[in-house]
Design a protein around this motif. Sequence first.
Motif, PDB file in Angstrom:
ATOM      1  N   THR A  74       0.838  -1.198   0.000  1.00 56.16           N
ATOM      2  CA  THR A  74       0.000   0.000   0.000  1.00 56.16           C
ATOM      3  C   THR A  74       0.872   1.247   0.000  1.00 56.16           C
ATOM      4  OG1 THR A  74      -1.743  -1.146   1.220  1.00 56.16           O
ATOM      5  CG2 THR A  74      -1.798   1.261   1.231  1.00 56.16           C
ATOM      6  N   TRP A  75       0.568   2.146  -0.913  1.00 57.40           N
ATOM      7  CA  TRP A  75       1.325   3.387  -1.030  1.00 57.40           C
ATOM      8  C   TRP A  75       0.633   4.504  -0.270  1.00 57.40           C
ATOM      9  CZ3 TRP A  75       5.952   3.868  -3.708  1.00 57.40           C
ATOM     10  CH2 TRP A  75       6.323   2.742  -4.449  1.00 57.40           C
ATOM     11  N   MET A  77      -0.165   8.232  -0.443  1.00 59.61           N
ATOM     12  CA  MET A  77      -0.218   9.210  -1.512  1.00 59.61           C
ATOM     13  C   MET A  77      -0.036  10.628  -0.984  1.00 59.61           C
ATOM     14  SD  MET A  77      -0.535   7.197  -4.063  1.00 59.61           S
ATOM     15  CE  MET A  77      -1.059   8.168  -5.480  1.00 59.61           C
ATOM     16  N   THR A  96      -6.118   6.826  -4.146  1.00 58.06           N
ATOM     17  CA  THR A  96      -5.604   6.041  -3.030  1.00 58.06           C
ATOM     18  C   THR A  96      -4.334   5.285  -3.359  1.00 58.06           C
ATOM     19  OG1 THR A  96      -7.022   4.173  -3.645  1.00 58.06           O
ATOM     20  CG2 THR A  96      -7.917   5.764  -2.054  1.00 58.06           C
ATOM     21  N   GLN A  97      -4.080   5.003  -4.655  1.00 58.39           N
ATOM     22  CA  GLN A  97      -2.897   4.268  -5.074  1.00 58.39           C
ATOM     23  C   GLN A  97      -2.432   4.775  -6.446  1.00 58.39           C
ATOM     24  OE1 GLN A  97      -1.288   1.440  -3.026  1.00 58.39           O
ATOM     25  NE2 GLN A  97      -2.360   3.026  -1.861  1.00 58.39           N
ATOM     26  N   GLN A 144       7.556   3.335   0.324  1.00 55.04           N
ATOM     27  CA  GLN A 144       6.269   3.468  -0.372  1.00 55.04           C
ATOM     28  C   GLN A 144       5.520   4.712   0.113  1.00 55.04           C
ATOM     29  OE1 GLN A 144       4.630  -0.594   0.200  1.00 55.04           O
ATOM     30  NE2 GLN A 144       5.013  -0.851  -1.976  1.00 55.04           N
TER      31      GLN A 144
END
Length: 255
Positions: A74-75, A77, A96-97, A144
Amino acid sequence: MKTLNLLTLTVVTGSLLTLTAHAGIIGSPHDFSQRSWNNNPADPNTVCSVCHVPHHASSTYGPLWGHDPISGGTWQMYANGVSPGANVKGGAAAVTQPNPSSLACLSCHDGSIAVNAYGSAAAPNRTAGSEIITNGAAISERSQNLTHSHPISFNYQALYGFGPGQDKWIWPYGTPVLTPSSGSFTPGNDMSIKGFLLDAQGNVECNSCHDVHNQEGSPYDIANNPHLVKINGTAPNSVNGLATGSLLCRSCHNK
């Protein structure tokens, strides 16, 4: 008017701006043909196969994508200062990504996956023989975390406007981009924000600002354009006529 390799070049008398064909990826930061690990017997000193393969490729992240693996997890942002933790969204759903095309870039530039992790010659990550990006080009610093980088994977047109969560200080996406008044520059077919900077869905991605293949816009120059920025250089300011830079930023931002 001249024709060179099927590319028509127009030379404008009296102009300092030279419209030329770029050298392309050869000699640019994405040319890995002379790396010691680039010795696959099937395609030694390859230029293209580090990222692309002609067969058994993935179509998810880019044309004939072959670099392996794509960054998972999961990144985090970009978050703006007005509403900490909020994602850039404008009139669209919250981002979200990263989108696939930017994930392709992050498969090297997250600083955790080896540049030479590709095809059957993939090197184990972070072991002897692996080439890992460790300098400022490691965008997320192996965490990330994209909260400190320019936002990506949002729809530009949805962000533009005067409503809640929108930005009135960006130009409409049909606005022509700014271009340098001198030096080499290769224009695209459509020199609007939409045509030159955004992807086919109208999104801002990594390749909105950077030309990974060194084909259009300002060419790679180790001294003046080391990061493959699409629009680099200066142009006269409309207010005082003096040479000013930040052409890429000001092409979108009405500042």
